[in-house]
Design a protein around this motif. Structure first.
Motif, PDB file in Angstrom:
ATOM      1  N   ALA A  48       0.854  -1.204   0.000  1.00 11.51           N
ATOM      2  CA  ALA A  48       0.000   0.000   0.000  1.00 11.51           C
ATOM      3  C   ALA A  48       0.881   1.242   0.000  1.00 11.51           C
ATOM      4  O   ALA A  48       1.781   1.372   0.824  1.00 11.51           O
ATOM      5  N   VAL A  49       0.634   2.111  -0.955  1.00 10.64           N
ATOM      6  CA  VAL A  49       1.254   3.430  -0.993  1.00 10.64           C
ATOM      7  C   VAL A  49       0.110   4.436  -0.945  1.00 10.64           C
ATOM      8  O   VAL A  49      -0.659   4.551  -1.904  1.00 10.64           O
ATOM      9  N   LEU A  50      -0.029   5.133   0.177  1.00 15.62           N
ATOM     10  CA  LEU A  50      -1.137   6.066   0.364  1.00 15.62           C
ATOM     11  C   LEU A  50      -0.677   7.499   0.134  1.00 15.62           C
ATOM     12  O   LEU A  50       0.440   7.865   0.511  1.00 15.62           O
ATOM     13  N   GLY A  51      -1.521   8.277  -0.481  1.00 16.91           N
ATOM     14  CA  GLY A  51      -1.216   9.683  -0.717  1.00 16.91           C
ATOM     15  C   GLY A  51      -1.205  10.050  -2.182  1.00 16.91           C
ATOM     16  O   GLY A  51      -1.513  11.181  -2.552  1.00 16.91           O
ATOM     17  N   ILE A  52      -0.818   9.114  -3.042  1.00 14.88           N
ATOM     18  CA  ILE A  52      -0.830   9.348  -4.487  1.00 14.88           C
ATOM     19  C   ILE A  52      -1.372   8.111  -5.184  1.00 14.88           C
ATOM     20  O   ILE A  52      -1.401   7.029  -4.611  1.00 14.88           O
ATOM     21  N   GLY A  53      -1.773   8.282  -6.424  1.00 10.09           N
ATOM     22  CA  GLY A  53      -2.217   7.142  -7.209  1.00 10.09           C
ATOM     23  C   GLY A  53      -1.034   6.320  -7.685  1.00 10.09           C
ATOM     24  O   GLY A  53       0.019   6.865  -8.008  1.00 10.09           O
ATOM     25  N   THR A  54      -1.193   4.996  -7.705  1.00 13.15           N
ATOM     26  CA  THR A  54      -0.160   4.112  -8.245  1.00 13.15           C
ATOM     27  C   THR A  54      -0.815   3.074  -9.150  1.00 13.15           C
ATOM     28  O   THR A  54      -2.048   2.960  -9.218  1.00 13.15           O
ATOM     29  N   ASN A  55       0.014   2.285  -9.802  1.00 14.37           N
ATOM     30  CA  ASN A  55      -0.477   1.252 -10.718  1.00 14.37           C
ATOM     31  C   ASN A  55      -0.618  -0.107 -10.046  1.00 14.37           C
ATOM     32  O   ASN A  55      -0.764  -1.124 -10.733  1.00 14.37           O
ATOM     33  N   THR A  56      -0.577  -0.177  -8.704  1.00  8.20           N
ATOM     34  CA  THR A  56      -0.565  -1.461  -8.008  1.00  8.20           C
ATOM     35  C   THR A  56      -1.807  -2.294  -8.313  1.00  8.20           C
ATOM     36  O   THR A  56      -1.710  -3.510  -8.542  1.00  8.20           O
ATOM     37  N   GLY A  57      -2.981  -1.682  -8.313  1.00  9.32           N
ATOM     38  CA  GLY A  57      -4.198  -2.418  -8.615  1.00  9.32           C
ATOM     39  C   GLY A  57      -4.180  -3.004 -10.021  1.00  9.32           C
ATOM     40  O   GLY A  57      -4.624  -4.138 -10.248  1.00  9.32           O
ATOM     41  N   PHE A  58      -3.665  -2.243 -10.964  1.00 11.89           N
ATOM     42  CA  PHE A  58      -3.534  -2.719 -12.343  1.00 11.89           C
ATOM     43  C   PHE A  58      -2.570  -3.901 -12.417  1.00 11.89           C
ATOM     44  O   PHE A  58      -2.850  -4.910 -13.087  1.00 11.89           O
ATOM     45  N   ARG A 111     -16.459  -1.629  -4.655  1.00  8.80           N
ATOM     46  CA  ARG A 111     -17.592  -1.512  -3.742  1.00  8.80           C
ATOM     47  C   ARG A 111     -17.184  -1.916  -2.321  1.00  8.80           C
ATOM     48  O   ARG A 111     -17.501  -1.224  -1.346  1.00  8.80           O
ATOM     49  N   ALA A 112     -16.455  -3.019  -2.201  1.00  5.90           N
ATOM     50  CA  ALA A 112     -16.031  -3.500  -0.886  1.00  5.90           C
ATOM     51  C   ALA A 112     -15.081  -2.511  -0.213  1.00  5.90           C
ATOM     52  O   ALA A 112     -15.178  -2.262   1.000  1.00  5.90           O
ATOM     53  N   LEU A 113     -14.187  -1.932  -0.989  1.00  7.69           N
ATOM     54  CA  LEU A 113     -13.221  -1.006  -0.399  1.00  7.69           C
ATOM     55  C   LEU A 113     -13.907   0.293   0.011  1.00  7.69           C
ATOM     56  O   LEU A 113     -13.543   0.911   1.027  1.00  7.69           O
ATOM     57  N   ILE A 168      -7.238   4.466   1.995  1.00 12.27           N
ATOM     58  CA  ILE A 168      -7.367   3.058   2.345  1.00 12.27           C
ATOM     59  C   ILE A 168      -6.865   2.190   1.197  1.00 12.27           C
ATOM     60  O   ILE A 168      -6.960   2.578   0.028  1.00 12.27           O
ATOM     61  N   SER A 169      -6.317   1.018   1.527  1.00  9.91           N
ATOM     62  CA  SER A 169      -5.802   0.119   0.496  1.00  9.91           C
ATOM     63  C   SER A 169      -5.998  -1.325   0.909  1.00  9.91           C
ATOM     64  O   SER A 169      -5.786  -1.691   2.071  1.00  9.91           O
ATOM     65  N   ARG A 170      -6.410  -2.146  -0.048  1.00 14.65           N
ATOM     66  CA  ARG A 170      -6.522  -3.589   0.163  1.00 14.65           C
ATOM     67  C   ARG A 170      -6.569  -4.265  -1.193  1.00 14.65           C
ATOM     68  O   ARG A 170      -7.174  -3.757  -2.129  1.00 14.65           O
ATOM     69  N   GLY A 171      -5.910  -5.407  -1.286  1.00 15.02           N
ATOM     70  CA  GLY A 171      -5.935  -6.175  -2.527  1.00 15.02           C
ATOM     71  C   GLY A 171      -5.314  -5.457  -3.701  1.00 15.02           C
ATOM     72  O   GLY A 171      -5.683  -5.689  -4.846  1.00 15.02           O
ATOM     73  N   LEU A 211      -5.639  -2.397  -4.499  1.00 15.66           N
ATOM     74  CA  LEU A 211      -6.394  -1.209  -4.880  1.00 15.66           C
ATOM     75  C   LEU A 211      -6.357  -0.189  -3.747  1.00 15.66           C
ATOM     76  O   LEU A 211      -6.582  -0.536  -2.581  1.00 15.66           O
ATOM     77  N   SER A 212      -6.062   1.056  -4.076  1.00 14.93           N
ATOM     78  CA  SER A 212      -6.042   2.134  -3.089  1.00 14.93           C
ATOM     79  C   SER A 212      -7.108   3.162  -3.444  1.00 14.93           C
ATOM     80  O   SER A 212      -7.354   3.431  -4.626  1.00 14.93           O
ATOM     81  N   LEU A 213      -7.719   3.738  -2.422  1.00 11.82           N
ATOM     82  CA  LEU A 213      -8.727   4.774  -2.612  1.00 11.82           C
ATOM     83  C   LEU A 213      -8.437   5.954  -1.700  1.00 11.82           C
ATOM     84  O   LEU A 213      -7.954   5.786  -0.579  1.00 11.82           O
ATOM     85  N   ASP A 214      -8.744   7.136  -2.201  1.00  3.55           N
ATOM     86  CA  ASP A 214      -8.718   8.356  -1.405  1.00  3.55           C
ATOM     87  C   ASP A 214     -10.162   8.855  -1.397  1.00  3.55           C
ATOM     88  O   ASP A 214     -10.645   9.424  -2.379  1.00  3.55           O
ATOM     89  N   VAL A 215     -10.871   8.608  -0.292  1.00  6.45           N
ATOM     90  CA  VAL A 215     -12.310   8.820  -0.243  1.00  6.45           C
ATOM     91  C   VAL A 215     -12.640  10.024   0.633  1.00  6.45           C
ATOM     92  O   VAL A 215     -12.138  10.151   1.751  1.00  6.45           O
ATOM     93  N   GLN A 216     -13.485  10.905   0.111  1.00  5.95           N
ATOM     94  CA  GLN A 216     -14.004  12.001   0.908  1.00  5.95           C
ATOM     95  C   GLN A 216     -15.365  11.575   1.451  1.00  5.95           C
ATOM     96  O   GLN A 216     -16.291  11.274   0.699  1.00  5.95           O
ATOM     97  N   VAL A 217     -15.474  11.518   2.777  1.00  4.03           N
ATOM     98  CA  VAL A 217     -16.701  11.066   3.427  1.00  4.03           C
ATOM     99  C   VAL A 217     -17.411  12.272   4.032  1.00  4.03           C
ATOM    100  O   VAL A 217     -16.811  13.036   4.796  1.00  4.03           O
ATOM    101  N   SER A 218     -18.674  12.453   3.674  1.00  2.00           N
ATOM    102  CA  SER A 218     -19.458  13.582   4.196  1.00  2.00           C
ATOM    103  C   SER A 218     -20.826  13.091   4.620  1.00  2.00           C
ATOM    104  O   SER A 218     -21.345  12.096   4.096  1.00  2.00           O
ATOM    105  N   LEU A 219     -21.415  13.788   5.589  1.00  2.00           N
ATOM    106  CA  LEU A 219     -22.821  13.539   5.879  1.00  2.00           C
ATOM    107  C   LEU A 219     -23.628  13.958   4.663  1.00  2.00           C
ATOM    108  O   LEU A 219     -23.404  15.032   4.098  1.00  2.00           O
TER     109      LEU A 219
END
Length: 655
Positions: free
Chosen positions: A419-429, A465-467, A553-556, A558-566
């Motif tokens: 997992a490399v968090l903070g920037i996009g990478t090609n790991t999922g690909f 969806r799971a991530l 967050i990262s798993r499998g 795939l990494s995501l940078d998610v903005q969570v709002s009410l």
């Protein structure tokens, strides 16, 4: 005192004329051997990992590679100031520049690599092929002549037979290369290839080759010393490529007969002897899949990016051997002492977005989670800044197994856990590539990616969806900071009654879109409910960072940078602000390298407005509409962020 201090050509201090992961990798060997290391850095790399790891670090110029890592004068000045005895060029930059090797020799510095004569001999693809042919090493049928006129080249293409490849003689990496399937498209392809070669290498000389329809890219690692010893360290398969850039490399090559393997070794050694080669070098070949005739392509007179897989299957430190040879010491082992042990595969980790046409990604690294049991060569760590100035490769993940099946399994697990968090990478690909049956079976050619991903790559919908659900859970996990205090819990607490689960509706926004979910704050653990009624709960991945409403967050893989709002707080119009046709914005972070219009100028839809460069790729932005240039927000040389305003356009006559 080390043996290098008393060698025929004493070495005590090595300056690494490079950056990033290869600089860190050379420093690691220097430390093990008791040698002092000197890092050099541009302004963009002042706080880079290789700068922190070296014994000394010297600034050599501004961010532009031309004024720093490609400046021979700056590198030699740093060597003089540091008291270095030798220079290791790494790969890329000046590593295959015969003028640089010669300048080191003239300055009394030991160049850790081949002689300037050998570099020059192999520096031109045309001359290299002529040398190979003279030495009895077969090359791909083609044209290497001096007549570069369009008419002569068209005549030669017809003689060879279509399809043919037009290739720049100087340089590599796919620049100045075009495939032509028939005579009607030859003139335009030739003009484009020559223009690209001139811009990239300052030389528009091209050669022609017969196009091999289903090729494998194979290479042999050579090592030789100044005492007449020349050995091979087996072969590698580098067939999985994108735009002629390698993505995976492995050793040994799968599904290769001993007859072909023997031809590879014999031909590589023959070429090495023909040019009197010393140090590490790689002879590259191309062969039709299922064929038996490997053709010489070129020789790389340096350490390869993929050298770790050879190290993994031989147990040999190639950088150490390079240093030994440069110091005038003999190779520590002969051909009959070099053994092949198991199977190794390397995956190149790049700061890029495969889902957006491999667009470069930049930003600050927030966290790096490295899997256990793998080799991870990198030049980044938490806090590192990845900018637009240099190559997009930030790391290499290398696995080793008793056989290829074990190595592929280890690679899949390693990519899952990286997992490399903070920037996009090609790991999922990369993980998706490894999951393809042909990868597992070793049925690999240079057409693998085009065949497996004809419409490009996007994340698997269920994995995405799971991530996203895990991101919502991670955000909700932080809603009960009060521990056991019932007065501050977000769940529904009643003094005289049973505690009830509270629910909250969230809007999740990430690079792949947005969706609303319901999170139920249960007594034990939150549960995410999707609009279709399905529910998700479970553990949160270790590679998770929560900062207010931002969840990384990262798993499998795939990494995501998610903005969570009410959901009730989301401004429905925020996302649509705009991409109005009146505004041209930067599609990615990069450097403005060209402005083709002035304020007040009239433009038509499709006219070129701005040129940007990011990680050695050039992007030209066009006018989205007819109109007049109202305002220019940038200048040549500006470093701009993704989404930054560049140019405003109004309809002619508008204020």
């Amino acid at each position: 005192m080390t043996e290098f201090a008393t060698a025929p050509r004493p070495i005590r201090t090595i300056l690494i004329a490079n950056r990033g992961e290869i600089a860190c990798r050379v420093i690691r060997t220097c430390k093990r051997l008791g040698l002092s290391s000197v890092a050099v850095y541009s302004d963009a790399d002042a706080d880079a990992l290789h700068v922190r790891q070296a014994d000394q670090a010297l600034r050599i110029g501004p961010a532009s590679a031309a004024e720093s890592y490609l400046s021979i004068a700056a590198i030699l000045d740093a060597a003089s100031r540091s008291g270095a005895d030798a220079i290791h060029p790494g790969y890329g930059f000046l590593s295959e520049n015969a003028g640089f090797a010669r300048a080191c020799e003239e300055a009394g510095l030991i160049f850790i690599g081949p002689t300037s004569v050998a570099i020059a001999a192999m520096g031109s693809k045309i001359e290299a092929k002529k040398i190979a042919e003279a030495g009895g090493v077969p090359t791909v049928p083609g044209y290497l002549g001096a007549d570069q006129s369009a008419a002569a080249l068209a005549e030669q293409a017809a003689r060879i037979g279509f399809p043919v490849l037009i290739k720049a003689s100087a340089g590599g990496g796919g620049r100045g290369m075009r495939r032509v399937d028939g005579p009607e498209g030859f003139a335009a392809a030739l003009q484009a290839a020559k223009a690209e070669a001139k811009g990239a290498f300052g030389d528009d000389t091209v050669l022609l080759e017969k196009f091999i329809g289903n090729p494998r890219h194979l290479e042999v690692q050579l090592m030789s010393d100044t005492h007449g010893n020349l050995v091979h360290l087996f072969e590698r398969d580098c067939s999985v490529q994108r735009n002629n850039q390698k993505v995976f490399e492995e050793a040994p090559a799968p599904h290769l007969s001993e007859a072909v393997r023997t031809k590879l070794f014999d031909r590589a050694l023959t070429l090495g002897r023909t040019i009197g080669y010393t140090s590490a070098g790689t002879v590259e070949f191309i062969m039709e899949a299922g064929g038996s005739e490997p053709y010489f392509l070129e020789m790389n007179t340096r350490l390869q990016v993929e050298h770790p897989v050879t190290e993994a299957v031989t147990g040999i430190d190639l950088v150490e051997w390079q240093i030994r040879v440069a110091a005038g010491l003999p190779l520590p082992a002969g051909q009959d002492q070099i053994r092949l042990q198991g199977h190794a595969i390397e995956a190149r980790i790049a700061a890029e977005r495969p889902d957006r046409g491999y667009q470069p990604a930049t930003g600050r690294i927030q966290a790096v989670h490295v899997p256990r049991g793998v080799r991870f060569d990198t030049g980044i760590a938490a806090g590192s800044e990845v900018g637009p100035h240099y190559d997009s490769m930030i790391a290499k993940l290398i696995v080793h197994g008793a056989n290829r099946e074990h190595a592929v399994s280890a690679l899949a697990t390693g990519l899952d856990d990286l997992a490399v968090l903070g920037i996009g990478t090609n790991t999922g690909f990369l993980r998706a590539c490894v999951a393809r049956p042909d990868f597992a079976a070793g049925r690999l050619t240079t057409g693998f990616l085009a065949r497996e991903f004809p419409d490009g790559w996007t994340p698997d919908a269920e994995q995405l969806r799971a991530l996203r659900a895990q991101a919502a859970l991670a955000w909700a996990h932080g809603l009960d900071p009060a521990g056991d205090s019932p007065w501050q819990r977000r769940s529904a607490f009643r003094v005289m009654g049973k505690r009830r689960a509270a629910t909250v509706e969230l809007r999740l926004q990430d690079d792949y879109g947005e969706l609303d979910v319901m999170v139920r704050l249960e007594t034990d653990a939150p549960v995410v409910r999707f609009e279709d009624g399905t529910e998700v709960s479970g553990t949160i991945p270790a590679a998770t960072l929560v900062d207010g409403g931002r969840v990384q967050i990262s798993r499998g893989g795939l990494s995501l940078d998610v903005q969570v709002s009410l959901a009730i707080d989301v401004d429905a119009g925020a996302a649509a602000d705009a991409a109005s046709d009146n505004h041209v914005t930067a599609p990615l972070p990069g450097v403005v390298t060209g402005l083709f219009v002035e304020a007040g100028a009239l433009v038509a839809k499709g006219d070129s407005l701005v040129q940007m460069e990011a990680m050695k790729l050039v992007h030209t932005l066009a006018a989205p509409r007819d109109g007049r240039i109202a305002r220019i927000h940038c200048a040549v040389g500006d470093v701009v962020a993704s989404g930054a305003p560049l140019i405003d356009i109004t309809a002619d006559g508008e204020e």
